[in-house]
Design a protein around this motif. Structure first.
Motif, PDB file in Angstrom:
ATOM      1  N   LEU A 241       0.877  -0.588   0.026  1.00  0.00           N
ATOM      2  CA  LEU A 241      -0.251  -0.216  -0.373  1.00  0.00           C
ATOM      3  C   LEU A 241       0.296   1.708  -0.291  1.00  0.00           C
ATOM      4  N   ILE A 242       1.669   1.278   0.676  1.00  0.00           N
ATOM      5  CA  ILE A 242       2.538   2.417   0.392  1.00  0.00           C
ATOM      6  C   ILE A 242       3.354   3.134  -1.253  1.00  0.00           C
ATOM      7  N   PRO A 243       3.361   4.316  -0.605  1.00  0.00           N
ATOM      8  CA  PRO A 243       3.155   4.678  -2.518  1.00  0.00           C
ATOM      9  C   PRO A 243       4.274   5.613  -2.652  1.00  0.00           C
ATOM     10  N   PHE A 244       5.300   5.541  -1.861  1.00  0.00           N
ATOM     11  CA  PHE A 244       6.479   5.750  -2.065  1.00  0.00           C
ATOM     12  C   PHE A 244       7.226   5.137  -2.127  1.00  0.00           C
ATOM     13  N   LYS A 245       8.889   5.740  -2.410  1.00  0.00           N
ATOM     14  CA  LYS A 245      10.120   4.643  -2.369  1.00  0.00           C
ATOM     15  C   LYS A 245      11.307   5.153  -0.932  1.00  0.00           C
ATOM     16  N   GLN A 246      11.966   4.431   0.005  1.00  0.00           N
ATOM     17  CA  GLN A 246      12.646   4.796   0.693  1.00  0.00           C
ATOM     18  C   GLN A 246      13.735   6.183  -0.229  1.00  0.00           C
ATOM     19  N   GLY A 247      14.207   6.859   0.985  1.00  0.00           N
ATOM     20  CA  GLY A 247      14.820   7.915   0.394  1.00  0.00           C
ATOM     21  C   GLY A 247      14.432   8.879  -0.917  1.00  0.00           C
ATOM     22  N   GLU A 248      13.158   8.376  -1.135  1.00  0.00           N
ATOM     23  CA  GLU A 248      12.577   9.402  -1.655  1.00  0.00           C
ATOM     24  C   GLU A 248      11.545  11.062  -1.215  1.00  0.00           C
ATOM     25  N   VAL A 249      11.704  11.737  -1.205  1.00  0.00           N
ATOM     26  CA  VAL A 249      11.424  13.835  -1.226  1.00  0.00           C
ATOM     27  C   VAL A 249      10.580  13.038  -0.018  1.00  0.00           C
ATOM     28  N   TYR A 250      10.327  14.019   0.672  1.00  0.00           N
ATOM     29  CA  TYR A 250       8.791  13.532   1.660  1.00  0.00           C
ATOM     30  C   TYR A 250       8.335  14.383   0.810  1.00  0.00           C
ATOM     31  N   SER A 251       6.639  14.003   0.718  1.00  0.00           N
ATOM     32  CA  SER A 251       5.651  14.765   0.366  1.00  0.00           C
ATOM     33  C   SER A 251       4.343  14.586   1.001  1.00  0.00           C
ATOM     34  N   PRO A 252       3.618  15.476   1.691  1.00  0.00           N
ATOM     35  CA  PRO A 252       2.373  15.522   2.103  1.00  0.00           C
ATOM     36  C   PRO A 252       1.242  15.259   1.458  1.00  0.00           C
ATOM     37  N   GLU A 253       1.191  15.126  -0.438  1.00  0.00           N
ATOM     38  CA  GLU A 253       0.075  13.954  -0.651  1.00  0.00           C
ATOM     39  C   GLU A 253       0.121  12.797  -0.594  1.00  0.00           C
ATOM     40  N   LYS A 254       1.363  12.810  -1.066  1.00  0.00           N
ATOM     41  CA  LYS A 254       2.004  10.492  -0.830  1.00  0.00           C
ATOM     42  C   LYS A 254       1.900  10.244   0.759  1.00  0.00           C
ATOM     43  N   MET A 255       2.232  11.134   1.374  1.00  0.00           N
ATOM     44  CA  MET A 255       1.017  10.420   2.943  1.00  0.00           C
ATOM     45  C   MET A 255      -0.012  10.531   3.361  1.00  0.00           C
ATOM     46  N   SER A 256      -1.001  10.839   2.602  1.00  0.00           N
ATOM     47  CA  SER A 256      -2.400  11.571   2.110  1.00  0.00           C
ATOM     48  C   SER A 256      -2.313  10.291   1.661  1.00  0.00           C
ATOM     49  N   THR A 257      -2.156   9.992   0.993  1.00  0.00           N
ATOM     50  CA  THR A 257      -2.451   8.471  -0.269  1.00  0.00           C
ATOM     51  C   THR A 257      -2.687   7.109   0.736  1.00  0.00           C
ATOM     52  N   PHE A 258      -0.951   7.460   1.184  1.00  0.00           N
ATOM     53  CA  PHE A 258      -1.195   6.005   2.020  1.00  0.00           C
ATOM     54  C   PHE A 258      -2.081   5.834   3.398  1.00  0.00           C
ATOM     55  N   GLY A 259      -2.238   6.724   4.009  1.00  0.00           N
ATOM     56  CA  GLY A 259      -3.581   6.738   5.138  1.00  0.00           C
ATOM     57  C   GLY A 259      -4.481   6.413   4.909  1.00  0.00           C
ATOM     58  N   SER A 260      -5.021   6.677   3.231  1.00  0.00           N
ATOM     59  CA  SER A 260      -6.402   6.478   2.308  1.00  0.00           C
ATOM     60  C   SER A 260      -6.245   5.195   1.846  1.00  0.00           C
ATOM     61  N   ARG A 261      -5.146   4.783   2.137  1.00  0.00           N
ATOM     62  CA  ARG A 261      -4.758   3.389   1.346  1.00  0.00           C
ATOM     63  C   ARG A 261      -5.113   2.434   2.427  1.00  0.00           C
ATOM     64  N   LEU A 262      -4.851   2.707   3.511  1.00  0.00           N
ATOM     65  CA  LEU A 262      -4.931   2.237   4.606  1.00  0.00           C
ATOM     66  C   LEU A 262      -6.870   1.774   5.263  1.00  0.00           C
ATOM     67  N   ASP A 263      -7.204   3.089   4.994  1.00  0.00           N
ATOM     68  CA  ASP A 263      -8.768   3.361   5.251  1.00  0.00           C
ATOM     69  C   ASP A 263      -9.361   2.173   4.083  1.00  0.00           C
ATOM     70  N   GLU A 264      -8.577   2.671   3.143  1.00  0.00           N
ATOM     71  CA  GLU A 264      -9.669   1.321   1.875  1.00  0.00           C
ATOM     72  C   GLU A 264      -9.817  -0.030   2.150  1.00  0.00           C
ATOM     73  N   THR A 265      -8.904  -0.448   3.139  1.00  0.00           N
ATOM     74  CA  THR A 265      -8.946  -2.170   3.163  1.00  0.00           C
ATOM     75  C   THR A 265     -10.071  -2.383   3.743  1.00  0.00           C
ATOM     76  N   ARG A 266     -10.456  -1.594   4.488  1.00  0.00           N
ATOM     77  CA  ARG A 266     -11.616  -2.165   5.827  1.00  0.00           C
ATOM     78  C   ARG A 266     -11.515  -2.845   6.725  1.00  0.00           C
ATOM     79  N   LEU A 267      -9.527  -2.870   6.601  1.00  0.00           N
ATOM     80  CA  LEU A 267      -9.246  -4.471   7.693  1.00  0.00           C
ATOM     81  C   LEU A 267      -8.979  -2.950   9.246  1.00  0.00           C
ATOM     82  N   PHE A 268      -9.310  -1.844   9.204  1.00  0.00           N
ATOM     83  CA  PHE A 268      -8.863  -1.210  10.788  1.00  0.00           C
ATOM     84  C   PHE A 268     -10.239  -0.037  10.741  1.00  0.00           C
TER      85      PHE A 268
END
Length: 458
Positions: A183-210
């Motif tokens: 579910l991680i939308p970024f790679k290790q070492g990539e410059v921080y992006s608030p959009e990708k952090m938000s996308t990561f949170g949304s993907r965790l929500d989409e799973t309906r597991l939590f």
């Protein structure tokens, strides 16, 4: 003066003083004047008049009449707007870009809302460019009353530039970390992006597991990149939902009679975010058992795999049918707007209609695609959606029959009165079968006009 008319100011003041009644005493008149002069000063300031001359008096002829004498003075303009970086500053190139951006305000009217909005934009731009801890301090403002000018100095701290480190999942969840990593939308070492952090949170929500899913940067850096940027890990907090869910319902319909339905859902059966759903429906004319095993993100985010099996018995005016089906489908959800997929399906069919009574075996391949241009997934009020499906099939068990079934659907939403939520919604659906006559087609591949949940065709 300067694009703000007396009428605008008077109308706004009248609106804010609408709750006041005509004063009956001098004390009440003076109270109204104090309130009106305060409101008027704030109103003028909000439009760039920072040095108005406001005088007030109470006329006592024919009662008590509050009177305001106003000279708004000059409408101030921005003369020199700049950024002063405090504590930490961004790269020289980005700093110059931001400075050039605020200098464009010079010569504009000194509207407080615009000055504050620009400060918000500066912080947002820094965060977008990899400075998650960017912040703004108190602005320095100097005014020249004679010239009618303001100098504004934004005090901005960019904080360190940050790159993504490791994603740290909690150990107290049963979901496999290898699955969550998809579910991680970024790679290790990539410059921080608030959009990708938000996308990561949304993907965790989409799973309906939590019931709770949160991802945030660690409070302390875990290292330093060769570029000099800080490296910060991403810490994930998760609380898993209950694994099992049971639903049940009853219904009474004119086309299917009395019905009972139950559904059992098992979350995370293999600890890889999967769902096993078993549904049982029984009504006067139809009985069915459906089992689906959905494995989301099986081959990476948005690449889903589904296995299905169903057993049903139907007794309708058009046919009597018993059918057992096995299916498998791959779906690629490129983004919320575009999807495509393909699959294979095999069925054992025993049916009786006006043509004959027969036992068939049916094997089908299919491909499907969808495009969503509506403004909401759940409650669309404008835009459109289109989807289509093509399904070549081979039927055998009597005479061997080959045919292709295709269908397409377009749905549109047009707001008639947006303020009242009145929306005109329409659907156009077309389909055809090529390669076989009607009597040779299994009932599962035919088109029937009408039904309890669809528009009747003629």
């Amino acid at each position: 003066a300067d694009n703000v008319t007396k009428g605008e100011i008077f109308d706004e003041l009248q609106k804010q003083m609408a709750s006041e009644s005509r004063p009956e005493t001098a004390f009440e008149a003076r109270r109204q004047l104090r309130r009106a002069t305060t409101l008027l000063a704030d109103l003028l300031n909000s439009k760039g008049y920072y040095d108005p001359d406001i005088q007030s008096l109470v006329e006592t002829k024919d009662g008590f009449k509050p009177v305001i004498i106003l000279d708004p003075g000059k409408r101030f303009r921005l003369n020199k707007t700049r950024i002063e970086f405090t504590e930490a500053e961004p790269s020289a190139e980005l700093a110059e870009t931001l400075q050039a951006n605020v200098r464009k305000m010079d010569g504009e009217f000194a509207i407080p809302a615009n000055v504050i909005q620009k400060e918000t934009e500066l912080v947002q731009r820094l965060r977008k460019d990899g400075y998650p801890f960017a912040s703004a301090g108190d602005r320095k403002i100097m005014g020249d009353r004679e010239a009618g000018e303001l100098e504004v100095t934004y005090q901005i701290s960019s904080g360190p530039r940050v790159r993504f480190g490791k994603v740290v999942f909690p150990d107290n969840v049963k979901t496999k970390h290898t699955y969550l990593s998809r579910l991680i939308p970024f790679k290790q070492g990539e410059v921080y992006s608030p959009e990708k952090m938000s996308t990561f949170g949304s993907r965790l929500d989409e799973t309906r597991l939590f019931s709770l899913a949160n991802a945030h940067l660690s409070d302390t850096p875990s290292g330093q990149h060769e570029s000099g940027d800080e490296i910060r890990d991403i810490e994930v907090t998760l609380t898993e939902r209950k694994k099992n869910r049971i639903e049940a319902g009853i219904n009474l319909a004119t086309d299917t009679g009395f019905g009972l339905s139950t559904e059992f859902t098992r979350r995370n059966l293999s600890r890889r975010g999967d769902f096993l759903v078993a549904g049982f429906n029984i009504s006067t004319y139809e009985q069915s058992l459906d089992i689906k095993w959905r494995r989301p993100n099986e081959f990476g985010y948005g690449k889903n795999l589904t296995f299905g099996s169903s057993l049903s018995n139907e007794d309708t005016d058009a046919y009597n049918r018993q059918i057992f089906t096995l299916s498998s489908e791959f779906e690629n959800r490129k983004n919320p707007r575009r999807t495509y997929g393909f699959g294979v399906k095999g069925s054992l069919i025993s049916e009786q209609d006006e043509f004959s009574e027969r036992d068939l075996q049916l094997v089908s391949l299919y491909a499907k695609a969808g495009l969503d241009r509506a403004n909401s997934v759940l409650n669309a009020t404008k835009g459109w959606r289109a989807d289509g499906r093509i399904e070549p099939s081979l039927s055998f068990g009597g005479d061997e029959t080959q045919f292709i079934r295709g269908s397409a659907q377009l749905r549109g939403y047009l707001p008639l009165r947006e303020d009242h939520g009145v929306v005109l919604a329409g659907r156009l659906r077309i389909g055809s079968v090529w390669g076989a006559e009607l009597e040779d087609l299994p009932t599962t591949s035919r088109f029937f006009s009408g039904g309890g949940g669809s528009v009747r065709g003629y």
